[in-house]
Scaffold this active site. Structure first.
Site, PDB file in Angstrom:
ATOM      1  N   THR A  76      -4.326 -11.922   3.614  1.00 43.54           N
ATOM      2  CA  THR A  76      -3.019 -12.530   3.386  1.00 43.54           C
ATOM      3  C   THR A  76      -2.579 -13.185   4.666  1.00 43.54           C
ATOM      4  O   THR A  76      -3.200 -12.997   5.712  1.00 43.54           O
ATOM      5  CB  THR A  76      -2.009 -11.448   2.962  1.00 43.54           C
ATOM      6  OG1 THR A  76      -0.791 -12.082   2.602  1.00 43.54           O
ATOM      7  CG2 THR A  76      -1.713 -10.508   4.106  1.00 43.54           C
ATOM      8  N   ALA A  99      -0.399  -3.657  -2.084  1.00 42.03           N
ATOM      9  CA  ALA A  99       0.787  -4.196  -2.756  1.00 42.03           C
ATOM     10  C   ALA A  99       1.677  -3.074  -3.268  1.00 42.03           C
ATOM     11  O   ALA A  99       2.902  -3.110  -3.130  1.00 42.03           O
ATOM     12  CB  ALA A  99       0.361  -5.076  -3.924  1.00 42.03           C
TER      13      ALA A  99
END
Lengths: 236, 274
Positions: B67, B115
């Site tokens: 990310t 997440a």
């Protein structure tokens, strides 16, 4: 009738009283007087010092305790109970600094102390704390505060208040002589506190212990004020 | 917490893809629970010593370690820019992940690592912040909010949480930016980039921040550009650039720009200059 309802703290009486809490308030009324006044830029706590035995070291008898750099507390009632409460409050002040990275506000620590006291009015096998306290200090942004807590766990903010023996007389004196404009001047605030205490303290200034905190300064404890303020008091 | 005691605070690896087990110095042990691999289903509970985040992309459970998230302070607050790609190995699981968590109207948290870990703990943080606000009649400071989060996850240190988040907000002391992760780090700073594409983002922001006194427009542009460059070079970042601006009144969602559109826009600008 009252007898059977005051055995355990957790029991209400038929007319809605918690007798143990009220008896705790009686214990407070036996304690030595403490007075607190909140000015605009100064806060003052004064306590009556009980006369001590000749051989006793009076530096070990402290009725005004610092909870942190910006908050201090005076109590009336059972000294041993006060020690426990003050210890817990001191730890909480530091825990607050650790988790929130800010010093406590006066309201926060008052709320903390009150919730401890309330817990003891609702637990099995414990009695309430037999102290009322006056908590005084400045917040991070510089506003002064004065709070009073009671054995029941309630707390209120005050401009000036007294607890302990003859608290009612002192409070009436404060109500009569408190002037909003006077609170701008630091000396007026100190004078009001001393005069209020002198109403009930025997033999003048030797038995008064005073703690003064000005904005952005740490607390100063003044013992034996007689020689410092005698002129001012005489003028008053 | 009891699990950690049983396993003597070594982290547990739940890995059921039957891949080659990585060799670690201390080898693999059966757990004290006595659970063994059952032949066919490739399920095993293996204990390995706690190691640094370095092998991030290998651990299946946190597919967001690939990310790019970025936040920096400037004159008018904090800019928060993130990509939106989620990968599981070399499979792109999603191009539209929301990696900025809106804790409350004036606090933002970014998501890197697991997440589930990020969104769960930050929602828990939102709850704590709200309770603080109600009790103390004032907003929580960014320092305190990040401290609460750091303390919460520290209790689970070594148990396999994976979270690298930036807590951004505006409180009475001005703009606040803290990096908090599941190792227990909590650092205050002016600029952070987290994730596999962070190095590319740092390059852009470091050179762009040389000029002082950025306007809001310029700062947003810088953030957008930094994420774009990271997505350009890093395979694990992509999708859209989500941009937020935190100012004294709270945060505003500035823009959501598809990376391909940005690419065309920047190419056109380059062509004009030439």
């Amino acid at each position: 009738m009252a007898m059977s309802y005051d055995r355990a703290i957790t029991v209400f009486s038929p007319d809605g009283h918690l007798f143990q809490v009220e008896y705790a308030q009686e214990a407070v009324k036996k304690g030595s007087t403490a007075v607190g006044v909140r000015g605009k830029k100064i806060v003052v706590l004064g306590v009556e010092k009980k006369s001590i035995a000749k051989l006793q070291d009076d530096r070990t008898v402290r009725k005004i305790c610092a909870l942190d750099d910006n908050v201090f507390l005076a109590f009336a009632g059972l000294t041993a109970d006060a020690r426990v409460v003050v210890n817990r409050a001191r730890v909480e002040c530091q825990s607050h600094r650790l988790t929130v990275e800010d010093p406590v506000t006066v309201e926060y620590i008052t709320r903390f102390i009150s919730s401890i006291k309330q817990r003891y009015t609702q637990s099995n096998g414990r009695r309430p704390f037999g102290i009322s306290s006056l908590i005084v200090g400045f917040d991070f942004d510089g506003t002064p505060h004065l709070y009073q807590t009671e054995p029941s766990g309630t707390y209120h903010a005050w401009k000036a208040n007294a607890i302990g023996r003859s608290a009612k007389t002192v409070r009436e004196f404060l109500e009569k002589h408190y002037k909003e404009e006077d609170m701008e001047s630091d000396t007026e605030v100190i004078k009001l506190a001393i005069r209020a205490l002198l109403e009930v303290v025997q033999s003048g200034g030797k038995n008064i212990e005073l703690a003064i905190m000005k904005q952005d300064e740490s607390m100063k404890v003044c013992l034996n004020l007689w020689y410092l303020y005698s002129k001012k008091i005489a003028a008053v | 917490m009891a699990l950690a005691n049983v396993l003597q605070s070594e982290s547990v690896d739940f890995s059921n893809y039957g891949r080659q087990r990585r060799g670690f110095a201390s080898g693999l042990y059966e757990t004290e629970l006595g659970v063994e691999s059952v032949g066919g289903d490739n399920l095993s509970f293996a204990v390995r010593t706690a190691c640094a985040d370095g092998d991030g992309p290998e651990r299946k459970i946190e597919f967001l370690h690939g990310t790019t998230t970025l936040a920096f302070k400037f004159q008018h607050g904090v800019i928060v820019a993130v990509d939106s790609r989620a990968t599981a190995g070399s499979y792109i699981a999603s191009q539209t992940v929301k990696k900025v968590i809106e804790i409350n109207p004036y606090l933002l948290g970014t998501m890197a690592g697991g997440a589930a870990d990020c969104s769960f703990w930050e929602r828990l943080l939102a709850r704590q912040c709200r309770v603080y606000e109600l009790r103390n009649k004032e907003r929580i400071s960014v320092a305190a909010a990040s401290k609460l989060l750091a303390n919460m996850v520290y209790q689970y240190k070594g148990m396999g949480l994976s979270m690298g988040t930036m807590v951004c907000g505006w409180d009475k002391t001005g703009p606040g930016l803290y990096y908090v992760d599941s190792e227990g780090n909590r650092v205050c700073g002016d600029l952070f980039a987290v994730g596999s594409g962070s190095m590319y983002a740092y390059g852009i922001v470091d050179s762009g921040l040389k000029q002082q006194n950025l306007t809001v427009e310029e700062a947003c542009d810088l953030g957008r550009r930094a994420i774009y460059q990271a997505t350009y070079r890093d395979a694990y970042s992509g999708g859209q650039v989500n941009l937020y601006h935190v100012h004294s009144q709270g945060w505003t969602r500035v823009s959501q720009s598809d990376v391909l559109m940005l690419h065309q826009q920047y190419q056109a600008e380059k062509a004009e200059k030439a």
